[in-house]
Design an enzyme around this catalytic site. Structure first.
Site, PDB file in Angstrom:
ATOM      1  N   SER A 140       1.070  -0.821  -0.202  1.00 24.88           N
ATOM      2  CA  SER A 140       0.260  -0.132   0.023  1.00 24.88           C
ATOM      3  C   SER A 140       0.897   1.401   0.004  1.00 24.88           C
ATOM      4  CB  SER A 140      -1.292  -0.170   1.322  1.00 24.88           C
ATOM      5  OG  SER A 140      -1.376   1.623   1.580  1.00 24.88           O
ATOM      6  N   TYR A 153      -1.939  -1.361  10.265  1.00 30.11           N
ATOM      7  CA  TYR A 153      -2.422  -1.238   9.294  1.00 30.11           C
ATOM      8  C   TYR A 153      -1.411  -0.763   8.083  1.00 30.11           C
ATOM      9  CZ  TYR A 153      -4.082  -1.704   4.694  1.00 30.11           C
ATOM     10  OH  TYR A 153      -4.047  -1.585   2.493  1.00 30.11           O
TER      11      TYR A 153
HETATM   12  N1  LIG Z   1      -8.477  -0.620  -0.890  1.00 32.31           N
HETATM   13  C1  LIG Z   1      -7.555   0.588  -1.132  1.00 32.31           C
HETATM   14  O1  LIG Z   1      -7.469   1.451  -0.664  1.00 32.31           O
HETATM   15  C2  LIG Z   1      -6.191  -0.612  -1.315  1.00 32.31           C
HETATM   16  C3  LIG Z   1      -5.880   0.888  -0.930  1.00 32.31           C
HETATM   17  C4  LIG Z   1      -4.038   0.662  -0.747  1.00 32.31           C
HETATM   18  C5  LIG Z   1      -3.603  -1.703  -0.834  1.00 32.31           C
HETATM   19  N2  LIG Z   1      -4.454  -2.155  -0.607  1.00 32.31           N
HETATM   20  C6  LIG Z   1      -4.874  -3.165   0.220  1.00 32.31           C
HETATM   21  O2  LIG Z   1      -5.284  -4.079  -1.140  1.00 32.31           O
HETATM   22  C7  LIG Z   1      -5.718  -5.521  -0.471  1.00 32.31           C
HETATM   23  C8  LIG Z   1      -7.146  -6.322  -1.352  1.00 32.31           C
HETATM   24  O3  LIG Z   1      -8.040  -5.262  -0.226  1.00 32.31           O
HETATM   25  P1  LIG Z   1      -8.994  -4.549  -1.138  1.00 32.31           P
HETATM   26  O4  LIG Z   1      -9.107  -3.131  -0.963  1.00 32.31           O
HETATM   27  O5  LIG Z   1      -9.577  -5.373  -1.892  1.00 32.31           O
HETATM   28  O6  LIG Z   1     -10.986  -4.766   0.249  1.00 32.31           O
HETATM   29  P2  LIG Z   1     -11.350  -6.063   0.185  1.00 32.31           P
HETATM   30  O7  LIG Z   1     -12.148  -6.076  -1.065  1.00 32.31           O
HETATM   31  O8  LIG Z   1     -12.160  -5.907   1.566  1.00 32.31           O
HETATM   32  O9  LIG Z   1     -10.591  -7.628  -0.304  1.00 32.31           O
HETATM   33  C9  LIG Z   1      -9.821  -8.014   0.927  1.00 32.31           C
HETATM   34  C10 LIG Z   1     -10.026  -9.344   0.693  1.00 32.31           C
HETATM   35  O10 LIG Z   1      -9.819 -10.189   1.787  1.00 32.31           O
HETATM   36  C11 LIG Z   1     -10.020 -11.365   2.066  1.00 32.31           C
HETATM   37  N3  LIG Z   1      -9.437 -11.944   3.300  1.00 32.31           N
HETATM   38  C12 LIG Z   1      -9.384 -10.421   4.334  1.00 32.31           C
HETATM   39  N4  LIG Z   1      -8.638 -11.407   5.319  1.00 32.31           N
HETATM   40  C13 LIG Z   1      -8.880 -12.822   4.818  1.00 32.31           C
HETATM   41  C14 LIG Z   1      -8.328 -14.076   5.468  1.00 32.31           C
HETATM   42  N5  LIG Z   1      -7.450 -14.112   6.723  1.00 32.31           N
HETATM   43  N6  LIG Z   1      -7.945 -15.425   4.646  1.00 32.31           N
HETATM   44  C15 LIG Z   1      -7.952 -15.488   3.663  1.00 32.31           C
HETATM   45  N7  LIG Z   1      -9.236 -14.052   2.757  1.00 32.31           N
HETATM   46  C16 LIG Z   1      -8.889 -12.797   3.454  1.00 32.31           C
HETATM   47  C17 LIG Z   1     -11.507 -10.623   1.859  1.00 32.31           C
HETATM   48  O11 LIG Z   1     -12.199 -11.988   2.675  1.00 32.31           O
HETATM   49  P3  LIG Z   1     -13.278 -12.511   2.898  1.00 32.31           P
HETATM   50  O12 LIG Z   1     -13.075 -11.137   3.903  1.00 32.31           O
HETATM   51  O13 LIG Z   1     -14.025 -13.277   2.846  1.00 32.31           O
HETATM   52  O14 LIG Z   1     -12.103 -13.681   3.642  1.00 32.31           O
HETATM   53  C18 LIG Z   1     -11.559 -10.057   0.822  1.00 32.31           C
HETATM   54  O15 LIG Z   1     -11.466 -10.667  -0.564  1.00 32.31           O
HETATM   55  C19 LIG Z   1      -5.271  -5.901   0.534  1.00 32.31           C
HETATM   56  O16 LIG Z   1      -4.024  -6.959   0.858  1.00 32.31           O
HETATM   57  C20 LIG Z   1      -5.524  -4.154   0.862  1.00 32.31           C
HETATM   58  O17 LIG Z   1      -4.482  -3.905   2.131  1.00 32.31           O
HETATM   59  C21 LIG Z   1      -5.762  -1.672  -0.635  1.00 32.31           C
END
Ligand SMILES: NC(=O)c1ccc[n+]([C@@H]2O[C@H](COP(=O)([O-])OP(=O)(O)OC[C@H]3O[C@@H](n4cnc5c(N)ncnc54)[C@H](OP(=O)(O)O)[C@@H]3O)[C@@H](O)[C@H]2O)c1
Length: 250
Positions: A140, A153
């Site tokens: 991130s 985080y």
């Molecule tokens: N959105 C942003 O602004 C942003 C910015 C920078 C980086 N990121 C990074 O991008 C990545 C994806 O996030 P996103 O923004 O797409 O959010 P998201 O839609 O909430 O996706 C996170 C995914 O991770 C899964 N997950 C969480 N805990 C888990 C576990 N213990 N085991 C298996 N799966 C798990 C969730 O599914 P379940 O809950 O069904 O397990 C969900 O599908 C993350 O690493 C996040 O830190 C996001």
């Protein structure tokens, strides 16, 4: 790296960034496997992308990680790309002591320990593969400059960034490529309680991020900062590369 003909495992691939990556990689001619804890979300993903393969898995549980690895190895022996994408985010006010830390998701287990342990499972296998392989970690922009209301985080993402640099160095003379995706704010379910969310700022669509990522991977750009994350990555001093090389010269 060739962006066609791969078999790719994406953790947390049923929603948000992981799902958008799954969609672009499928579109580009790859086989894609996704995992996550919620079966309903995996089913929704299959309804939208019928050729996707799914597996219920909690990446914070060692038993699940081991089972995922052995299941993939047995059923999809051509797997050559692991995308460590699953992540959780929460606000932690340390003035409240351990309250926020102990409530809800465990950011250290999900964002740091899981990708480290999963990488360790897959690397020895990837080293034996005849074709190009890759570990792709999703960090991130907040791993470069933290937002203090989400201290854990941001620390996990900084640690994942550091781990990725070392991993890339350890594997530099092998066929295993190591990429890092550094997203800016992206409009997903993550961080529903973040300051961005409260201010109404939504970030870029996940599909825009995924398009930029696949393009960068095709050009072997190993650290992929997208949009506003580029400014955060640019805060790393100009001496970093040379100092890193010097410290790792033996
Ligand atoms: N959105 C942003 O602004 C942003 C910015 C920078 C980086 N990121 C990074 O991008 C990545 C994806 O996030 P996103 O923004 O797409 O959010 P998201 O839609 O909430 O996706 C996170 C995914 O991770 C899964 N997950 C969480 N805990 C888990 C576990 N213990 N085991 C298996 N799966 C798990 C969730 O599914 P379940 O809950 O069904 O397990 C969900 O599908 C993350 O690493 C996040 O830190 C996001």
């Amino acid at each position: 790296m060739n962006i066609k003909g791969n078999t790719i495992l994406i953790t947390g691939g049923a929603t948000g960034i992981g799902f958008a990556l799954a969609a672009v990689f499928l579109q580009a001619g790859n086989q894609v496997i996704i995992c996550g804890r919620r079966e309903a979300k995996l089913k929704e993903a299959t309804a939208k992308l019928p050729s996707i393969i799914t597996k219920v898995c909690d990446v914070t549980k060692e038993k699940d990680r081991a089972e995922l690895f052995h299941w993939v190895k047995e059923n999809y022996p051509d797997l050559n790309v692991l995308i460590n994408n699953a992540g959780v985010q929460k606000m932690v006010d340390l003035k409240k002591g351990r309250t926020d830390l102990l409530e809800g998701e465990n950011e250290i287990e999900t964002n740091l320990i899981a990708p480290v342990r999963l990488s360790a499972y897959f690397i020895p296998w990837f080293l034996q593969q005849k074709k190009e392989t890759a570990i792709i970690n999703v960090s991130s922009g907040l791993g470069f400059v933290p937002i203090a209301v989400m201290p854990v985080y941001c620390a996990t993402k900084a640690a994942l960034h550091s781990f990725t640099i070392s991993l890339r160095y350890q594997l530099k003379d092998t066929s295993v490529k190591v990429f890092e995706i550094v997203p800016p704010a992206v409009e997903t379910d993550l961080g529903k309680t973040s300051p961005d969310e409260e201010s109404g700022y939504k970030g870029i669509p996940p599909s825009e991020l995924a398009e930029a990522v696949i393009k960068a991977i095709s050009k072997n750009q190993y650290e992929i900062a997208v949009g506003e994350a580029k400014g955060l990555v640019a805060t790393v001093g100009p001496g970093f590369k040379e100092t890193f090389e010097n410290m790792n010269r033996w």
